[in-house]
Design a protein around this motif. Structure first.
Motif, PDB file in Angstrom:
ATOM      1  N   GLU A   3       1.159  -1.147   0.188  1.00  0.00           N
ATOM      2  CA  GLU A   3       0.919  -0.142   0.043  1.00  0.00           C
ATOM      3  C   GLU A   3       0.903   1.299  -0.386  1.00  0.00           C
ATOM      4  N   GLN A  25      -5.688  -4.903   1.367  1.00  0.00           N
ATOM      5  CA  GLN A  25      -6.036  -5.142   2.837  1.00  0.00           C
ATOM      6  C   GLN A  25      -8.064  -5.990   3.689  1.00  0.00           C
ATOM      7  N   ASP A  44      -5.662  -8.912   3.997  1.00  0.00           N
ATOM      8  CA  ASP A  44      -5.041  -8.844   5.162  1.00  0.00           C
ATOM      9  C   ASP A  44      -6.405  -9.506   6.251  1.00  0.00           C
TER      10      ASP A  44
HETATM   11  N1  TRP Z   1      -4.537   1.480   5.348  1.00  0.00           N
HETATM   12  C1  TRP Z   1      -3.877   1.173   6.492  1.00  0.00           C
HETATM   13  C2  TRP Z   1      -3.515   2.816   6.968  1.00  0.00           C
HETATM   14  O1  TRP Z   1      -3.630   3.812   5.873  1.00  0.00           O
HETATM   15  C3  TRP Z   1      -2.248   0.138   7.094  1.00  0.00           C
HETATM   16  C4  TRP Z   1      -3.252  -1.394   7.365  1.00  0.00           C
HETATM   17  C5  TRP Z   1      -3.150  -2.644   5.848  1.00  0.00           C
HETATM   18  C6  TRP Z   1      -3.837  -2.158   7.631  1.00  0.00           C
HETATM   19  N2  TRP Z   1      -4.136  -3.245   6.009  1.00  0.00           N
HETATM   20  C7  TRP Z   1      -4.600  -3.174   6.936  1.00  0.00           C
HETATM   21  C8  TRP Z   1      -5.056  -1.750   8.756  1.00  0.00           C
HETATM   22  C9  TRP Z   1      -5.158  -4.202   7.936  1.00  0.00           C
HETATM   23  C10 TRP Z   1      -5.958  -2.462   9.944  1.00  0.00           C
HETATM   24  C11 TRP Z   1      -6.112  -3.413   8.855  1.00  0.00           C
HETATM   25  O2  TRP Z   1      -2.447   3.115   8.131  1.00  0.00           O
END
Ligand code: TRP
Length: 460
Positions: free
Chosen positions: A107, A189, A192
């Protein structure tokens, strides 16, 4: 934010209209009386909303396994704002959760152009080091990188089939000129968030994701997608009890005895229903009304409170049949602490926040300059008192530095009564912050050279 009906997770602005957000996106409130050993963030209403938290609280009560998934963007320095999520993760860990930490290096590459090498270094030196110092237990913590966990990327692809560009436009406001790496980031995500439920990462169990409201779009997307993958739906029945209904789709129609022309093979259906009932024997219902043709199984004797247990049985059965068997994630939402200048906290504006490794001098300077809720003159302040809801020093004591509730309310009373002056409340904040920073620095030193203990095998 150009469209206030949307939340943009990548925006540098932040909506703090919490009541509106809660209503608009259907978040539930937090009932503090149901939280065991509530932390300071719970007690102070800073964690203000949730989805499906009761599922996780049930696990705590029954001592059933559950997990936490959190993620970090490996860019910039770690500051107080980031530490709030880790406080919550630590609390969940103390209540029995296993912890998975995503390093969102893909990301960061997609949305900020951070190289994977730089991302890795920042993640470990800046973030994981401080997570260790904040007290996460490495025995039940696993840190991984998006770029080196193929199962997550595979899920992103597989689950991408359950959404489309229109949905991305509606949720994120993506348009024709949005670059495609950016479009992929939310799908990764989703990967994740759901992957800890896979057999190789701990298996089926509730997963809770503590976040700020800015991340809720990703949770909505994930919940929508997991719902679409499910082969069975479980709902409360109007006449009382629960109803399980088949969700016939491409990948299960043969297993469910639906042929391509829509005809239903009764023998196949009936045996599915027999097996479905068997899968519920651990709960032990005596009475079922099945309608194989409609694809529904009613359990009149089930209670609404059995819902999550029934869902678990049904997901296990779905997995036996070859489905993914995914639960929607639970989530909690916290309020953001104000930036020290009154704007949003941001790593790129050092004066808006305190970094985990700020020196005493830097911290002191920031608190002294911070936005104050005091009156313009001492005379007026003595007469009218200060406003805690606007005062940065007070809020930082409340969010971070003063863990003793009675101390904190004494400070609030004295400030609002005009007994404590602006300079004085700032000095209290400086004293507490200075202890806090010193403590964290010492704990960081303890973990020097030992951070591998936190890394998952695929992150070494
Ligand atoms: N998008 C989140 C950020 O900007 C980072 C992130 C990636 C995240 N995967 C995740 C947060 C899964 C919570 C759960 O910080």
């Amino acid at each position: 934010m150009e469209d206030s009906s949307r939340i943009d997770p990548w925006s540098s602005e932040q909506s703090t209209d919490y009541a509106r957000i809660r209503d608009q996106f259907g978040l539930q409130g937090v009932n503090i009386h149901k939280i065991p050993n509530p932390s300071m963030l719970h007690r102070r209403g800073i964690i203000f909303a949730q989805r499906d938290l009761d599922v996780v609280l049930g696990c705590m009560e029954r001592k059933d396994p559950f997990g936490v998934l959190t993620g970090l963007m490996p860019s910039g320095r770690m500051h107080l704002g980031h530490s709030m999520v880790i406080e919550q993760v630590r609390w969940f860990q103390q209540q029995g959760a296993d912890i998975t930490v995503t390093v969102a290096d893909l990301e960061a590459l997609a949305t900020r152009g951070t190289s994977l090498e730089t991302g890795r270094e920042t993640a470990i030196k800046e973030y994981i080091h401080n997570y260790a110092a904040l007290g996460l237990d490495p025995d039940t913590t696993n840190v991984y990188f998006q770029s080196s966990r193929p199962e997550v990327q595979r899920l992103a692809f597989t689950l991408g089939r359950k959404t489309n560009l229109s949905e991305f436009e509606a949720i994120y406001g993506f348009k024709g000129d949005t670059n495609l790496a950016h479009v992929q980031a939310p799908l990764v995500q989703v990967g994740d968030i759901v992957h800890p439920q896979m057999e190789e990462f701990g298996g089926l169990r509730p997963i809770v994701v503590p976040v700020g409201v800015d991340q809720d779009p990703h949770l909505r997307l994930t919940r929508g997608i997991t719902g679409k993958t499910n082969w069975f739906n479980v709902k409360v029945r109007k006449a009382g009890g629960l109803t399980i209904s088949l969700s016939v789709q491409e990948d299960n129609s043969e297993i469910f005895g639906t042929s391509t022309n829509g005809r239903i093979d009764r023998t196949v259906r009936e045996s599915i229903f027999e097996r479905l009932k068997n899968s519920l024997t651990p709960i032990g219902y005596s009475d079922y009304i099945s309608n194989p043709k409609h694809g529904t199984l009613d359990i009149p004797g089930a209670k609404a409170s059995d819902l999550s247990q029934v869902r678990m049985c049904v997901l296990r059965f779905e997995r036996e049949l070859g489905g993914m068997g995914l639960m929607p994630p639970s989530s909690t939402y916290h309020r953001f602490a104000v930036g020290m200048t009154g704007d949003k906290m941001s790593s790129s504006k050092p004066e808006t926040t305190i970094f985990m490794d700020d020196s005493q001098e830097e911290m002191t300077k920031k608190v002294k300059r911070a936005f104050s809720g005091g009156q313009p003159t001492v005379e007026e302040h003595r007469r009218l008192g200060g406003d805690c809801s606007k005062d940065v020093a007070f809020q930082y004591l409340q969010f971070f530095f003063e863990s003793d509730d009675s101390e904190l309310s004494q400070i609030a009373r004295d400030y609002e009564a005009g007994k404590l002056l602006t300079g004085e409340i700032k000095q209290i904040c400086i004293d507490r912050a200075s202890e806090w920073l010193k403590d964290i620095a010492e704990r960081r030193d303890m973990w020097d050279g030992r951070l591998e203990e936190f890394l998952a095998p695929d992150a070494l």
